[in-house]
Write a protein that holds these residues in place. Structure first.
Motif, PDB file in Angstrom:
ATOM      1  N   ASP A   1     -14.384 -15.154 -23.999  1.00  0.00           N
ATOM      2  CA  ASP A   1     -13.281 -14.262 -23.644  1.00  0.00           C
ATOM      3  C   ASP A   1     -12.011 -14.613 -24.405  1.00  0.00           C
ATOM      4  OD1 ASP A   1     -14.669 -13.011 -21.129  1.00  0.00           O
ATOM      5  OD2 ASP A   1     -14.879 -15.178 -20.894  1.00  0.00           O
ATOM      6  N   ILE A   2     -11.341 -13.579 -24.907  1.00  0.00           N
ATOM      7  CA  ILE A   2     -10.208 -13.793 -25.809  1.00  0.00           C
ATOM      8  C   ILE A   2      -8.910 -13.235 -25.235  1.00  0.00           C
ATOM      9  CG2 ILE A   2      -9.364 -13.482 -28.164  1.00  0.00           C
ATOM     10  CD1 ILE A   2     -12.355 -12.712 -28.853  1.00  0.00           C
ATOM     11  N   HIS A   3      -7.873 -14.060 -25.229  1.00  0.00           N
ATOM     12  CA  HIS A   3      -6.525 -13.669 -24.816  1.00  0.00           C
ATOM     13  C   HIS A   3      -5.551 -13.956 -25.959  1.00  0.00           C
ATOM     14  CE1 HIS A   3      -7.523 -13.453 -20.423  1.00  0.00           C
ATOM     15  NE2 HIS A   3      -8.405 -14.375 -20.758  1.00  0.00           N
ATOM     16  N   MET A   4      -4.316 -13.469 -25.794  1.00  0.00           N
ATOM     17  CA  MET A   4      -3.267 -13.734 -26.783  1.00  0.00           C
ATOM     18  C   MET A   4      -2.049 -14.343 -26.088  1.00  0.00           C
ATOM     19  SD  MET A   4      -1.860 -11.199 -29.775  1.00  0.00           S
ATOM     20  CE  MET A   4      -1.303  -9.886 -28.681  1.00  0.00           C
ATOM     21  N   THR A   5      -1.596 -15.467 -26.606  1.00  0.00           N
ATOM     22  CA  THR A   5      -0.436 -16.146 -26.029  1.00  0.00           C
ATOM     23  C   THR A   5       0.851 -15.365 -26.330  1.00  0.00           C
ATOM     24  OG1 THR A   5      -0.013 -17.470 -28.013  1.00  0.00           O
ATOM     25  CG2 THR A   5      -1.576 -18.363 -26.401  1.00  0.00           C
ATOM     26  N   SER A   6       1.952 -15.816 -25.759  1.00  0.00           N
ATOM     27  CA  SER A   6       3.234 -15.132 -25.980  1.00  0.00           C
ATOM     28  C   SER A   6       3.659 -15.168 -27.446  1.00  0.00           C
ATOM     29  CB  SER A   6       4.333 -15.743 -25.109  1.00  0.00           C
ATOM     30  OG  SER A   6       4.561 -17.094 -25.458  1.00  0.00           O
ATOM     31  N   ASP A   7       3.224 -16.210 -28.182  1.00  0.00           N
ATOM     32  CA  ASP A   7       3.524 -16.283 -29.611  1.00  0.00           C
ATOM     33  C   ASP A   7       2.350 -15.815 -30.465  1.00  0.00           C
ATOM     34  OD1 ASP A   7       2.103 -18.511 -28.796  1.00  0.00           O
ATOM     35  OD2 ASP A   7       3.088 -19.896 -30.170  1.00  0.00           O
ATOM     36  N   GLU A   8       1.463 -15.034 -29.850  1.00  0.00           N
ATOM     37  CA  GLU A   8       0.373 -14.316 -30.519  1.00  0.00           C
ATOM     38  C   GLU A   8      -0.669 -15.215 -31.172  1.00  0.00           C
ATOM     39  OE1 GLU A   8       1.651 -11.015 -32.935  1.00  0.00           O
ATOM     40  OE2 GLU A   8       2.373  -9.954 -31.142  1.00  0.00           O
ATOM     41  N   VAL A   9      -0.939 -16.336 -30.527  1.00  0.00           N
ATOM     42  CA  VAL A   9      -2.082 -17.159 -30.914  1.00  0.00           C
ATOM     43  C   VAL A   9      -3.264 -16.705 -30.060  1.00  0.00           C
ATOM     44  CG1 VAL A   9      -3.060 -19.492 -30.984  1.00  0.00           C
ATOM     45  CG2 VAL A   9      -0.644 -19.118 -31.554  1.00  0.00           C
ATOM     46  N   LEU A  10      -4.407 -16.468 -30.689  1.00  0.00           N
ATOM     47  CA  LEU A  10      -5.592 -16.035 -29.962  1.00  0.00           C
ATOM     48  C   LEU A  10      -6.330 -17.251 -29.423  1.00  0.00           C
ATOM     49  CD1 LEU A  10      -6.982 -13.162 -32.217  1.00  0.00           C
ATOM     50  CD2 LEU A  10      -5.028 -13.188 -30.662  1.00  0.00           C
TER      51      LEU A  10
ATOM     52  N   THR B   1      -8.675 -22.377 -29.647  1.00  0.00           N
ATOM     53  CA  THR B   1      -8.198 -21.187 -30.348  1.00  0.00           C
ATOM     54  C   THR B   1      -9.415 -20.366 -30.763  1.00  0.00           C
ATOM     55  OG1 THR B   1      -8.260 -22.230 -32.531  1.00  0.00           O
ATOM     56  CG2 THR B   1      -6.199 -22.397 -31.265  1.00  0.00           C
ATOM     57  N   LEU B   2      -9.212 -19.069 -30.924  1.00  0.00           N
ATOM     58  CA  LEU B   2     -10.328 -18.232 -31.385  1.00  0.00           C
ATOM     59  C   LEU B   2     -10.786 -18.684 -32.772  1.00  0.00           C
ATOM     60  CD1 LEU B   2     -12.241 -15.851 -31.079  1.00  0.00           C
ATOM     61  CD2 LEU B   2     -10.439 -14.378 -32.019  1.00  0.00           C
ATOM     62  N   GLU B   3      -9.847 -19.111 -33.586  1.00  0.00           N
ATOM     63  CA  GLU B   3     -10.196 -19.577 -34.932  1.00  0.00           C
ATOM     64  C   GLU B   3     -11.167 -20.754 -34.866  1.00  0.00           C
ATOM     65  OE1 GLU B   3      -8.000 -21.157 -39.019  1.00  0.00           O
ATOM     66  OE2 GLU B   3      -6.857 -20.090 -37.495  1.00  0.00           O
TER      67      GLU B   3
ATOM     68  N   GLU C   1      -9.564  -8.610 -37.343  1.00  0.00           N
ATOM     69  CA  GLU C   1      -9.057  -9.180 -38.603  1.00  0.00           C
ATOM     70  C   GLU C   1      -9.528 -10.613 -38.793  1.00  0.00           C
ATOM     71  OE1 GLU C   1      -4.863  -8.695 -38.173  1.00  0.00           O
ATOM     72  OE2 GLU C   1      -4.851  -6.632 -38.961  1.00  0.00           O
ATOM     73  N   LEU C   2      -9.551 -11.391 -37.715  1.00  0.00           N
ATOM     74  CA  LEU C   2      -9.977 -12.786 -37.818  1.00  0.00           C
ATOM     75  C   LEU C   2     -11.476 -12.879 -38.103  1.00  0.00           C
ATOM     76  CD1 LEU C   2      -8.907 -15.663 -37.733  1.00  0.00           C
ATOM     77  CD2 LEU C   2      -9.378 -15.711 -35.277  1.00  0.00           C
ATOM     78  N   VAL C   3     -12.257 -12.040 -37.462  1.00  0.00           N
ATOM     79  CA  VAL C   3     -13.701 -12.014 -37.736  1.00  0.00           C
ATOM     80  C   VAL C   3     -13.954 -11.668 -39.200  1.00  0.00           C
ATOM     81  CG1 VAL C   3     -15.869 -10.783 -37.250  1.00  0.00           C
ATOM     82  CG2 VAL C   3     -14.376 -11.487 -35.359  1.00  0.00           C
ATOM     83  N   ARG C   4     -13.210 -10.713 -39.701  1.00  0.00           N
ATOM     84  CA  ARG C   4     -13.337 -10.346 -41.123  1.00  0.00           C
ATOM     85  C   ARG C   4     -12.984 -11.521 -42.023  1.00  0.00           C
ATOM     86  NH1 ARG C   4     -10.039  -4.692 -41.140  1.00  0.00           N
ATOM     87  NH2 ARG C   4     -11.667  -3.285 -40.355  1.00  0.00           N
TER      88      ARG C   4
END
Length: 265
Positions: A71-80, A114-116, A153-156
């Motif tokens: 499951d993927i969320h995004m932090t306030s500073d847009e880190v996945l 992180t998602l990365e 975009e990250l998967v790509r």
């Protein structure tokens, strides 16, 4: 006469090329899975690994699950980041920065992945498919759609398209992923769309098992239409048996060991 025939042939070839391109770009590709087993939040229940941790991902891969969901969320500073709930150990993910979330630690010593980092680990092998759930933002629709865009975009970037299935509760998020990745397998989670509607929008069904229990013809009808079916979260042995008998495509479970054992018989 020769010029006219040549001109007509050229036009026909151009039209055929356009038609082929359109068909290819909108087809819903079905990634080949090794088996029907999707480990829910990784393999955590019987392994002792925290759910959605790198350790639970590794455990799902090691036991040979066809896919592993996260499951993927995004932090306030847009880190996945990868976490099931909208809170990480009591901290709201969307209203905290990634650095702030690092103040908490999972029981096995891991920080919030992180998602990365999660994708790097998952794409390091080829037998288990990554089933990425794009969580619905509590802030608003625009943020959900932005999250979907950043995930794709990250998967790509990691060239993981052939090893990734996208799932979401928000229908607009599913359609956004379909727009960005016309050939990606995308599964809708909320359970309120018919197989016919899903087919029209080139989506598949990843529904709570009760939806398929209520309508015994749902799976059969979906198969006829070419819509893939996945049931979540099935931990009961008898329900597993029933869905397997109906020819369901996938089962998402907290008991991947049990389902793998069934399929090996």
């Amino acid at each position: 006469m020769k010029i006219s025939s040549l001109l007509i042939a050229t036009i026909l070839l151009m039209l055929a090329g356009c038609t082929t391109q359109k068909t290819t770009s909108t087809a819903n590709t079905h990634i080949p899975f090794a088996n029907k087993v999707i480990a829910h939040r990784g393999a955590f229940k019987n392994t002792g690994a925290p759910e959605n941790s790198i350790a639970s991902l590794k455990a799902a891969i090691a036991m040979g699950c066809g896919g592993t969901e996260f499951d993927i969320h995004m932090t306030s500073d847009e880190v996945l980041v990868v976490n099931h709930d909208d809170k990480f150990l009591g901290m709201e993910i969307e209203t905290n920065t990634y650095q702030q979330l690092l103040s908490k630690t999972l029981p096995n010593g891991e920080k919030i992945p992180t998602l990365e980092a999660y994708l790097k680990e998952g794409y390091g092998q080829k037998k288990t498919i990554m089933v990425a759930e794009i969580k619905t933002s509590k802030v608003g629709k625009d943020r959900s759609l932005r999250l979907a865009t950043k995930v794709v975009e990250l998967v790509r970037r990691f060239k993981g398209q052939a090893q990734t299935v996208y799932i979401a509760f928000d229908y607009d998020v599913c359609k956004k992923v379909r727009e960005l990745e016309p050939r990606a397998p995308v599964q809708y989670l909320n359970g309120d769309a018919s197989a016919e509607k899903l087919k029209a929008d080139k989506l598949d069904a990843d529904y709570h098992y009760s939806v398929f229990q209520k309508d015994k013809n749902w799976i059969k009808n979906a198969k006829t239409l070419g819509v893939k079916t996945n049931a979540w979260t099935v931990n009961d042995e008898k329900i597993m048996d029933d869905f397997l008998a109906q020819g369901i495509d996938f089962i998402t479970t907290n008991e991947p060991e049990l389902l793998l054992k069934k399929l090996s018989k």
